[in-house]
Motif scaffolding. Structure first.
Motif, PDB file in Angstrom:
ATOM      1  N   SER A   7       0.763  -1.018  -0.105  1.00 12.76           N
ATOM      2  CA  SER A   7      -0.080   0.032   0.091  1.00 12.76           C
ATOM      3  C   SER A   7       0.879   1.279   0.131  1.00 12.76           C
ATOM      4  CB  SER A   7      -0.901  -0.180   1.209  1.00 12.76           C
ATOM      5  OG  SER A   7      -0.086  -0.070   2.636  1.00 12.76           O
ATOM      6  N   SER A   8       2.343   1.272   0.358  1.00  5.03           N
ATOM      7  CA  SER A   8       2.893   2.529   0.374  1.00  5.03           C
ATOM      8  C   SER A   8       4.324   2.030   0.238  1.00  5.03           C
ATOM      9  CB  SER A   8       2.495   3.225   1.528  1.00  5.03           C
ATOM     10  OG  SER A   8       3.112   2.390   2.740  1.00  5.03           O
ATOM     11  N   GLY A   9       5.452   2.926   0.162  1.00  2.00           N
ATOM     12  CA  GLY A   9       6.664   3.056   0.234  1.00  2.00           C
ATOM     13  C   GLY A   9       7.272   1.798  -0.771  1.00  2.00           C
ATOM     14  N   LEU A  10       8.388   1.154  -0.232  1.00  2.00           N
ATOM     15  CA  LEU A  10       9.013   0.147  -1.112  1.00  2.00           C
ATOM     16  C   LEU A  10       8.086  -0.922  -1.564  1.00  2.00           C
ATOM     17  CD1 LEU A  10      11.854  -0.645  -2.057  1.00  2.00           C
ATOM     18  CD2 LEU A  10      12.154  -2.138   0.059  1.00  2.00           C
ATOM     19  N   THR A  24       1.676 -10.589 -12.949  1.00  2.00           N
ATOM     20  CA  THR A  24       0.517 -10.377 -12.250  1.00  2.00           C
ATOM     21  C   THR A  24       0.838 -10.410 -10.623  1.00  2.00           C
ATOM     22  OG1 THR A  24      -0.949 -11.948 -13.485  1.00  2.00           O
ATOM     23  CG2 THR A  24      -1.763 -11.652 -11.206  1.00  2.00           C
ATOM     24  N   VAL A  25       0.294  -9.363 -10.124  1.00  2.00           N
ATOM     25  CA  VAL A  25       0.733  -9.043  -8.704  1.00  2.00           C
ATOM     26  C   VAL A  25      -0.313  -8.828  -7.816  1.00  2.00           C
ATOM     27  CG1 VAL A  25       1.792  -7.231  -7.460  1.00  2.00           C
ATOM     28  CG2 VAL A  25       2.461  -7.285  -9.726  1.00  2.00           C
ATOM     29  N   VAL A  26      -0.325  -9.704  -6.609  1.00  2.00           N
ATOM     30  CA  VAL A  26      -1.170  -9.690  -5.403  1.00  2.00           C
ATOM     31  C   VAL A  26      -0.702  -8.570  -4.588  1.00  2.00           C
ATOM     32  CG1 VAL A  26      -2.301 -11.071  -3.513  1.00  2.00           C
ATOM     33  CG2 VAL A  26      -1.543 -12.345  -5.844  1.00  2.00           C
ATOM     34  N   LEU A  27      -1.525  -7.834  -4.511  1.00  2.00           N
ATOM     35  CA  LEU A  27      -1.361  -6.915  -3.334  1.00  2.00           C
ATOM     36  C   LEU A  27      -1.527  -7.013  -1.955  1.00  2.00           C
ATOM     37  CD1 LEU A  27      -2.588  -3.904  -5.620  1.00  2.00           C
ATOM     38  CD2 LEU A  27      -0.332  -4.602  -5.469  1.00  2.00           C
ATOM     39  N   ALA A  28      -0.739  -7.244  -1.076  1.00  2.00           N
ATOM     40  CA  ALA A  28      -1.013  -8.004   0.231  1.00  2.00           C
ATOM     41  C   ALA A  28      -0.999  -6.835   1.136  1.00  2.00           C
ATOM     42  CB  ALA A  28      -0.358  -8.996   0.653  1.00  2.00           C
ATOM     43  N   CYS A  29      -2.027  -6.183   1.757  1.00  2.00           N
ATOM     44  CA  CYS A  29      -1.879  -5.118   2.745  1.00  2.00           C
ATOM     45  C   CYS A  29      -2.787  -5.204   3.998  1.00  2.00           C
ATOM     46  CB  CYS A  29      -2.599  -3.964   2.008  1.00  2.00           C
ATOM     47  SG  CYS A  29      -1.805  -3.733   0.375  1.00  2.00           S
ATOM     48  N   SER A  33      -8.735  -0.919   2.160  1.00  2.00           N
ATOM     49  CA  SER A  33      -8.920   0.150   1.220  1.00  2.00           C
ATOM     50  C   SER A  33      -7.723   0.895   0.719  1.00  2.00           C
ATOM     51  CB  SER A  33      -9.891   1.211   2.150  1.00  2.00           C
ATOM     52  OG  SER A  33      -9.162   1.711   3.329  1.00  2.00           O
ATOM     53  N   ARG A  34      -6.649   1.094   1.531  1.00  2.00           N
ATOM     54  CA  ARG A  34      -5.273   1.424   1.014  1.00  2.00           C
ATOM     55  C   ARG A  34      -4.703   0.543  -0.117  1.00  2.00           C
ATOM     56  NH1 ARG A  34      -1.136   2.687   5.617  1.00  2.00           N
ATOM     57  NH2 ARG A  34      -0.223   3.663   3.982  1.00  2.00           N
ATOM     58  N   CYS A  35      -4.952  -0.730   0.039  1.00  2.00           N
ATOM     59  CA  CYS A  35      -4.610  -1.663  -1.001  1.00  2.00           C
ATOM     60  C   CYS A  35      -5.202  -1.334  -2.113  1.00  2.00           C
ATOM     61  CB  CYS A  35      -5.039  -3.099  -0.512  1.00  2.00           C
ATOM     62  SG  CYS A  35      -3.997  -4.306  -1.207  1.00  2.00           S
ATOM     63  N   GLU A  36      -6.562  -0.881  -1.955  1.00  2.00           N
ATOM     64  CA  GLU A  36      -7.228  -0.718  -3.470  1.00  2.00           C
ATOM     65  C   GLU A  36      -6.679   0.500  -4.116  1.00  2.00           C
ATOM     66  OE1 GLU A  36     -11.359  -1.069  -1.575  1.00  2.00           O
ATOM     67  OE2 GLU A  36     -11.470  -3.323  -2.245  1.00  2.00           O
ATOM     68  N   ARG A  37      -6.325   1.410  -3.078  1.00  3.56           N
ATOM     69  CA  ARG A  37      -5.777   2.851  -3.588  1.00  3.56           C
ATOM     70  C   ARG A  37      -4.603   2.388  -4.436  1.00  3.56           C
ATOM     71  NH1 ARG A  37      -2.205   6.070  -1.177  1.00  3.56           N
ATOM     72  NH2 ARG A  37      -2.242   8.138  -2.045  1.00  3.56           N
ATOM     73  N   ALA A  38      -3.782   1.567  -3.516  1.00  4.11           N
ATOM     74  CA  ALA A  38      -2.397   1.302  -4.551  1.00  4.11           C
ATOM     75  C   ALA A  38      -2.691   0.773  -5.582  1.00  4.11           C
ATOM     76  CB  ALA A  38      -1.670   0.317  -3.405  1.00  4.11           C
ATOM     77  N   THR A  56      -3.316  -6.702 -11.275  1.00  2.00           N
ATOM     78  CA  THR A  56      -3.259  -6.528  -9.801  1.00  2.00           C
ATOM     79  C   THR A  56      -4.702  -7.274  -9.128  1.00  2.00           C
ATOM     80  OG1 THR A  56      -4.108  -4.438  -9.609  1.00  2.00           O
ATOM     81  CG2 THR A  56      -1.718  -4.724  -9.814  1.00  2.00           C
ATOM     82  N   LEU A  57      -4.078  -7.656  -7.862  1.00  2.00           N
ATOM     83  CA  LEU A  57      -5.237  -8.211  -7.013  1.00  2.00           C
ATOM     84  C   LEU A  57      -5.112  -7.650  -5.674  1.00  2.00           C
ATOM     85  CD1 LEU A  57      -7.848 -10.165  -6.478  1.00  2.00           C
ATOM     86  CD2 LEU A  57      -6.155 -12.009  -6.425  1.00  2.00           C
ATOM     87  N   PRO A  58      -5.922  -7.013  -5.148  1.00  6.87           N
ATOM     88  CA  PRO A  58      -5.711  -6.472  -3.579  1.00  6.87           C
ATOM     89  C   PRO A  58      -6.546  -7.637  -2.583  1.00  6.87           C
ATOM     90  CG  PRO A  58      -7.499  -5.268  -4.689  1.00  6.87           C
ATOM     91  CD  PRO A  58      -7.023  -6.227  -5.751  1.00  6.87           C
ATOM     92  N   LEU A  59      -5.573  -7.939  -1.727  1.00  7.13           N
ATOM     93  CA  LEU A  59      -6.101  -8.638  -0.724  1.00  7.13           C
ATOM     94  C   LEU A  59      -5.675  -8.233   0.606  1.00  7.13           C
ATOM     95  CD1 LEU A  59      -5.582 -12.267  -2.096  1.00  7.13           C
ATOM     96  CD2 LEU A  59      -7.741 -10.996  -2.081  1.00  7.13           C
TER      97      LEU A  59
END
Length: 85
Positions: A7-10, A24-29, A33-38, A56-59
């Protein structure tokens, strides 16, 4: 690729670069809601480069909670099964 802290930074930068390289990237946060923003930020970066839409897939994932880890694993498995079928 699964990127924690996406969701942020590195973590966000790593996720963005992987997505722009057509991974294909799974965004794990911790915070979905911050993950969806990312996810939106990554999609905007892909659009600026006129490249293919980022996959991307936010989870939600809180590594301090075994219940959250189990829920993340189940959601990821279900998504992978859906994509294979």
């Amino acid at each position: 690729a699964v990127v924690t802290g996406a969701s942020s930074g590195l973590g966000l930068e790593v996720a963005k670069q992987l997505a722009l390289a057509n991974a294909t990237v799974v965004l794990a946060c911790r915070n979905l809601s911050r993950c969806e923003r990312a996810q939106s930020l990554i999609a905007e970066a892909a659009a600026r480069r006129a490249s293919a839409p980022a996959s991307t897939l936010p989870l939600a994932l809180d590594l301090e909670s075994l219940q959250s880890v189990a829920a993340f694993a189940a959601a990821l498995e279900a998504e992978l099964q859906r994509r294979v079928a």
